[in-house]
Design a protein around this motif. Structure first.
Motif, PDB file in Angstrom:
ATOM      1  N   GLU A  19       0.692  -1.212   0.066  1.00 24.70           N
ATOM      2  CA  GLU A  19      -0.070   0.100  -0.138  1.00 24.70           C
ATOM      3  C   GLU A  19       0.875   1.307   0.007  1.00 24.70           C
ATOM      4  OE1 GLU A  19      -0.056  -2.517   2.244  1.00 24.70           O
ATOM      5  OE2 GLU A  19      -2.231  -2.828   2.716  1.00 24.70           O
ATOM      6  N   ASP A  20       1.848   1.218   0.779  1.00 26.55           N
ATOM      7  CA  ASP A  20       2.850   2.487   1.010  1.00 26.55           C
ATOM      8  C   ASP A  20       3.685   2.562  -0.436  1.00 26.55           C
ATOM      9  OD1 ASP A  20       1.828   2.997   3.439  1.00 26.55           O
ATOM     10  OD2 ASP A  20       3.508   1.998   4.546  1.00 26.55           O
ATOM     11  N   THR A  21       4.117   1.337  -0.851  1.00 25.12           N
ATOM     12  CA  THR A  21       4.995   1.428  -1.761  1.00 25.12           C
ATOM     13  C   THR A  21       4.199   1.930  -3.274  1.00 25.12           C
ATOM     14  OG1 THR A  21       6.119  -0.596  -1.193  1.00 25.12           O
ATOM     15  CG2 THR A  21       6.191  -0.129  -3.843  1.00 25.12           C
ATOM     16  N   LEU A  22       3.038   1.528  -3.598  1.00 24.84           N
ATOM     17  CA  LEU A  22       2.289   2.082  -4.341  1.00 24.84           C
ATOM     18  C   LEU A  22       1.903   3.757  -4.463  1.00 24.84           C
ATOM     19  CD1 LEU A  22      -0.473  -0.916  -5.313  1.00 24.84           C
ATOM     20  CD2 LEU A  22       2.044  -0.477  -6.367  1.00 24.84           C
ATOM     21  N   GLU A  23       1.559   4.091  -3.274  1.00 22.49           N
ATOM     22  CA  GLU A  23       1.482   5.524  -3.131  1.00 22.49           C
ATOM     23  C   GLU A  23       2.709   6.341  -3.354  1.00 22.49           C
ATOM     24  OE1 GLU A  23      -0.359   8.844  -0.067  1.00 22.49           O
ATOM     25  OE2 GLU A  23       0.374   6.776   0.587  1.00 22.49           O
ATOM     26  N   CYS A  24       3.959   5.719  -3.161  1.00 21.23           N
ATOM     27  CA  CYS A  24       5.210   6.348  -3.209  1.00 21.23           C
ATOM     28  C   CYS A  24       5.470   6.369  -4.798  1.00 21.23           C
ATOM     29  CB  CYS A  24       6.023   5.279  -2.425  1.00 21.23           C
ATOM     30  SG  CYS A  24       7.750   6.208  -2.956  1.00 21.23           S
ATOM     31  N   LEU A  25       5.153   5.231  -5.416  1.00 19.54           N
ATOM     32  CA  LEU A  25       5.332   4.950  -7.004  1.00 19.54           C
ATOM     33  C   LEU A  25       4.497   5.760  -7.771  1.00 19.54           C
ATOM     34  CD1 LEU A  25       5.622   1.250  -7.472  1.00 19.54           C
ATOM     35  CD2 LEU A  25       7.453   2.819  -7.769  1.00 19.54           C
ATOM     36  N   GLU A  26       3.465   6.249  -7.279  1.00 20.68           N
ATOM     37  CA  GLU A  26       2.347   7.240  -8.059  1.00 20.68           C
ATOM     38  C   GLU A  26       2.903   8.461  -8.014  1.00 20.68           C
ATOM     39  OE1 GLU A  26      -0.870   8.183 -10.656  1.00 20.68           O
ATOM     40  OE2 GLU A  26       0.234   6.225 -10.040  1.00 20.68           O
ATOM     41  N   SER A  27       3.465   8.983  -6.798  1.00 15.84           N
ATOM     42  CA  SER A  27       4.094  10.286  -6.512  1.00 15.84           C
ATOM     43  C   SER A  27       5.146  10.476  -7.440  1.00 15.84           C
ATOM     44  CB  SER A  27       4.335  10.558  -5.160  1.00 15.84           C
ATOM     45  OG  SER A  27       5.326   9.831  -4.490  1.00 15.84           O
ATOM     46  N   LEU A  28       5.957   9.324  -7.473  1.00 18.83           N
ATOM     47  CA  LEU A  28       7.462   9.493  -8.421  1.00 18.83           C
ATOM     48  C   LEU A  28       7.101   9.676  -9.733  1.00 18.83           C
ATOM     49  CD1 LEU A  28       9.453   6.728  -6.508  1.00 18.83           C
ATOM     50  CD2 LEU A  28      10.185   9.290  -7.134  1.00 18.83           C
ATOM     51  N   TYR A  29       5.954   8.964 -10.273  1.00 20.06           N
ATOM     52  CA  TYR A  29       5.711   9.084 -11.604  1.00 20.06           C
ATOM     53  C   TYR A  29       5.325  10.266 -12.090  1.00 20.06           C
ATOM     54  CZ  TYR A  29       7.187   4.408 -12.646  1.00 20.06           C
ATOM     55  OH  TYR A  29       7.983   3.075 -12.891  1.00 20.06           O
ATOM     56  N   ALA A  30       4.964  11.333 -10.872  1.00 17.24           N
ATOM     57  CA  ALA A  30       4.234  12.572 -11.325  1.00 17.24           C
ATOM     58  C   ALA A  30       5.241  13.703 -11.294  1.00 17.24           C
ATOM     59  CB  ALA A  30       3.117  12.991 -10.121  1.00 17.24           C
ATOM     60  N   THR A  31       6.638  13.388 -10.970  1.00 17.65           N
ATOM     61  CA  THR A  31       7.751  14.213 -10.965  1.00 17.65           C
ATOM     62  C   THR A  31       8.007  14.932 -12.471  1.00 17.65           C
ATOM     63  OG1 THR A  31       9.318  12.342 -10.970  1.00 17.65           O
ATOM     64  CG2 THR A  31       8.839  13.103  -8.913  1.00 17.65           C
ATOM     65  N   ASN A  32       8.814  15.946 -12.171  1.00 17.24           N
ATOM     66  CA  ASN A  32       9.217  16.725 -13.555  1.00 17.24           C
ATOM     67  C   ASN A  32      10.435  16.442 -13.994  1.00 17.24           C
ATOM     68  OD1 ASN A  32      10.468  18.288 -11.623  1.00 17.24           O
ATOM     69  ND2 ASN A  32       9.173  20.024 -11.702  1.00 17.24           N
ATOM     70  N   TYR A  33      10.905  15.262 -13.716  1.00 20.49           N
ATOM     71  CA  TYR A  33      12.279  14.938 -14.162  1.00 20.49           C
ATOM     72  C   TYR A  33      11.988  13.636 -14.810  1.00 20.49           C
ATOM     73  CZ  TYR A  33      17.175  14.431 -14.324  1.00 20.49           C
ATOM     74  OH  TYR A  33      18.693  14.231 -14.794  1.00 20.49           O
ATOM     75  N   GLU A  34      12.675  13.284 -16.096  1.00 24.11           N
ATOM     76  CA  GLU A  34      12.471  12.238 -16.856  1.00 24.11           C
ATOM     77  C   GLU A  34      13.609  11.164 -16.864  1.00 24.11           C
ATOM     78  OE1 GLU A  34      11.593  13.723 -20.835  1.00 24.11           O
ATOM     79  OE2 GLU A  34       9.615  14.294 -20.308  1.00 24.11           O
ATOM     80  N   ASN A  35      14.900  11.533 -16.540  1.00 23.13           N
ATOM     81  CA  ASN A  35      15.919  10.614 -16.922  1.00 23.13           C
ATOM     82  C   ASN A  35      16.062   9.785 -15.633  1.00 23.13           C
ATOM     83  OD1 ASN A  35      17.872   9.335 -18.298  1.00 23.13           O
ATOM     84  ND2 ASN A  35      19.449  10.895 -18.062  1.00 23.13           N
ATOM     85  N   TYR A  36      15.211   8.947 -15.347  1.00 21.60           N
ATOM     86  CA  TYR A  36      15.381   8.117 -14.190  1.00 21.60           C
ATOM     87  C   TYR A  36      14.811   6.579 -14.413  1.00 21.60           C
ATOM     88  CZ  TYR A  36      10.514   8.604 -13.095  1.00 21.60           C
ATOM     89  OH  TYR A  36       9.029   8.839 -13.298  1.00 21.60           O
ATOM     90  N   ASN A  37      15.180   5.684 -13.767  1.00 20.08           N
ATOM     91  CA  ASN A  37      14.608   4.374 -13.572  1.00 20.08           C
ATOM     92  C   ASN A  37      14.150   4.151 -12.178  1.00 20.08           C
ATOM     93  OD1 ASN A  37      16.389   3.544 -16.288  1.00 20.08           O
ATOM     94  ND2 ASN A  37      14.109   2.964 -16.227  1.00 20.08           N
TER      95      ASN A  37
END
Length: 344
Positions: A19-37
């Motif tokens: 539950e925590d991990t998915l909330e964290c992931l969703e916030s990461l995928y909204a960041t304004n930087y692209e060059n990451y994995n």
């Protein structure tokens, strides 16, 4: 993806906490930087974490959070699953789909603890991805959309800066500071969280050089980890390994900074609540390991006096009276005993 910008490998450790991990992931995928994995290391979870992460990547699991609105348009996420033993021998290039974001899911066969769980993710990133920076991020966090850019700007501004961290707020009290770095009081064996529980009124709005940053989020230059070898010391298993890494970073001659324009919100001790007595053991034991490794002889003797006069009894009282765990003193005493017996 702009390859002129530094590549960031973001490592998130999951242990029975989807539950925590998915909330964290969703916030990461909204960041304004692209060059990451993103690399999610599942540390031998016994719940249905693996299936829930897969479901999320397919776009079949809508995340609810007070910090953002769910975005269905950046799904599906290209999921690449690997077992621990595969990470050094699998050819990844054939699996990468550049049309979608990639999420690497490393599935450990057991719980390797915070230190080695993250070390497995670090080794994977260094061996398989074009990594310039490694970010260790707790799964029980939510990140601001402008998370990465300020961190990189500060880290890139000076070759002496080896590690940076964000301003950390409380998840439940979003305007209350949880930490803007740490200072170490060696004679007491105390690691003091700067700004803890203060309301943010701009008093920490400048980049600040600190002794340590929180393991909730550490952004580390690749060269620092390469010079260290193993970044997190598995001797600790749980707690103090992040502080240990900060001390070793500074011993290599690097500075550590907190970047206030980068912000995250942290749920207080989500994992610790699941294993409260385990936490009591490792916090009691590991402070001795930390002090024996790095304090001066006179500092260690003063710490011993402070520990047995005050700190031990405070820990026992806090757990047995305040948290009403009448058996909490047993792992605390056992951790103290094992810490005293530990040798370099």
């Amino acid at each position: 993806m702009n390859n002129n910008k530094p590549h960031v490998s973001i490592i998130i450790l999951n242990w029975n906490g989807w539950e925590d991990t998915l909330e964290c992931l969703e916030s990461l995928y909204a960041t304004n930087y692209e060059n990451y994995n993103i690399i999610v290391v599942d540390n031998g979870s016994k719940d249905d974490s693996i299936e829930k992460i897969k479901e999320y990547c397919r776009g079949n699991f809508e995340i609810e959070s007070p910090f953002f609105k769910y975005n269905p348009h950046n799904k599906p996420i290209n999921l690449i699953e690997l077992n621990k033993d595969d990470i050094y021998k699998t050819e990844l290039s054939s699996q990468i789909n550049t049309k979608f974001s990639n999420l690497y899911l490393l599935k450990n066969d057991k719980n390797y603890g915070f230190a080695d769980g993250n070390n497995i993710g670090i080794n994977f990133a260094l061996n398989n991805l074009p990594t310039d920076y490694l970010m260790l991020l707790n799964n029980d966090t939510v990140v601001d959309k402008n998370l990465i850019v300020p961190l990189l700007k500060t880290a890139e501004s000076d070759p002496r800066i080896g590690m940076v961290g964000p301003k950390i707020y409380s998840y439940d009290r979003p305007s209350e500071i949880q930490s803007v770095g740490f200072s170490i009081k060696w004679s007491l064996g105390e690691i003091v969280s700067i700004g803890h529980t203060e309301k943010d009124e701009g008093q920490y709005d400048k980049v600040n050089n600190v002794d340590c940053v929180s393991g909730c989020l550490m952004l580390i230059k690749k060269e620092v980890i390469q010079k260290m070898g193993k970044f997190l010391d598995h001797e600790y298993f749980l707690y103090y390994e992040d502080m240990d890494s900060c001390v070793r970073t500074r011993k290599l001659g690097y500075e550590i900074c907190v970047v206030p324009d980068s912000r995250i919100w942290h749920k207080t001790s989500s994992t610790s609540k699941k294993v409260a007595q385990t936490a009591g053991y490792y916090t009691s034991r590991n402070i001795f390991i930390f002090m024996k490794k790095y304090s001066q002889k006179n500092q260690y003797y003063l710490f011993i006096m402070y520990y047995f006069i005050y700190k031990l009894w405070y820990s026992i009282g806090l757990n047995t009276v305040y948290y009403r765990d009448l058996k909490a003193f047993i792992p605390i005493l056992r951790g103290t005993k094992d810490g005293l017996a530990w040798k370099k």
